[in-house]
Write an enzyme that holds these catalytic residues in place. Sequence first.
Site, short mmCIF file in Angstrom:
data_model
loop_
_atom_site.label_atom_id
_atom_site.label_comp_id
_atom_site.label_asym_id
_atom_site.label_seq_id
_atom_site.Cartn_x
_atom_site.Cartn_y
_atom_site.Cartn_z
N GLY A 153 -18.44 20.55 -12.94
CA GLY A 153 -19.77 20.46 -13.10
C GLY A 153 -20.50 21.30 -14.34
N HIS A 154 -21.88 21.31 -14.21
CA HIS A 154 -22.54 21.89 -15.45
C HIS A 154 -22.54 23.18 -15.71
CE1 HIS A 154 -25.20 22.73 -11.52
NE2 HIS A 154 -25.61 23.74 -12.45
N ASN A 155 -22.43 23.52 -16.95
CA ASN A 155 -22.22 24.93 -17.47
C ASN A 155 -20.89 25.51 -17.57
OD1 ASN A 155 -25.14 24.98 -18.17
ND2 ASN A 155 -25.44 25.52 -15.90
N SER A 190 -20.66 26.46 -13.71
CA SER A 190 -20.52 27.71 -14.34
C SER A 190 -19.36 28.34 -13.96
CB SER A 190 -21.79 28.68 -13.89
OG SER A 190 -23.20 27.99 -14.06
#
Length: 349
Positions: free
Chosen positions: A245-247, A265
């Site tokens: 996922g993002h980050n 994250s």
Amino acid sequence: MKKNIFELSALVGGTFWGDASVLITGAQTFREAEFGEITFFDTPSRWEEIKKCRASAVLVPCVTDQKIEEGLKSLSIPVIQVEEVHQAFIKIVELFRPPVERPNFGVHPQAILGENVSLGQDVTIFPGVFIGNDVIIEDHVIIYPHCTIMEKCRVGAGTTLFPGVTLYEKCVVGKNCILHAGATIGAYGFGYQMRDERHILSAQLGNVELGDFVEIGANSTIDRGTYGTTRVGEGTKIDNLVMIGHNCQIGKHNLLCSQVGIAGSTITGDYVVMAGQVGVRDHVKIGSRVTFGAQAGVASDTAEEGTYLGSPAVPIQEMKRIFVVQKQLPEYWKTLKKIAKDAQSGEIS
């Protein structure tokens, strides 16, 4: 092609027992090997199993146990003993089945390149590739058909993109990486804000950076950061059908097996291993040298080095005790029902 045992032994730097004149025409795995082929067996302590094999010769690792050595020498087929059996077998396989030679024709006329594209030396770009504006492709990169590299990306020297790879804008791929077919790097993160009873896509202003020697499996996806960078550290190997996922900040030399899903994250240390179908919730921190067994569910920070199982994931020894108790639950239930029945009948006061 035919090679005798003496020639094969010399090729892999091994020693052999048996008839050196036996001719070998190919190499195959233990279960599939046939007469005329050589195979390997990496558990010499079970040497008697080799008798079941149809191969004409076998590679084994070096042994120090005299009884095992005598057993190997008693086999009816030649035995080649080597230090590293898998590396030796690779050499023999490549002798009989040489790797496919890829064409090196530069940029194919059916590839589409945007403006201000920088190409290094000995770059190979197959037909059907699209490269956007301001992209940097370093030396010795190979890009197979139907790859898409969007604006302002950078692909490091020695990297290979197999068919159908997509790099969204501003993504960075390190040196000597391998991206397998269908991998998507830099897609929008799955983040939304509720406005006027609608899900509105969050900002997608970041990118993805892959370190050197990273491998991404077929149809795996890594989402771009919301504002910053999603990172995958040097030497990390990602299997097919993995979602990051993002980050996320994935450390160095991680091993992420098939169908792992890591929510946004999340941070991992170095040498983390996640077996098949591990699921990690968002904003989790995982320490270095942590291993999660198959289908583990990671719901909280895990700092201490070790192996974890279950959902939620707990240390392996604790989960083993839980498994034992779970198996006994039917008997416990029978006992509990009997106690309840006895109590109702007045047998228990």
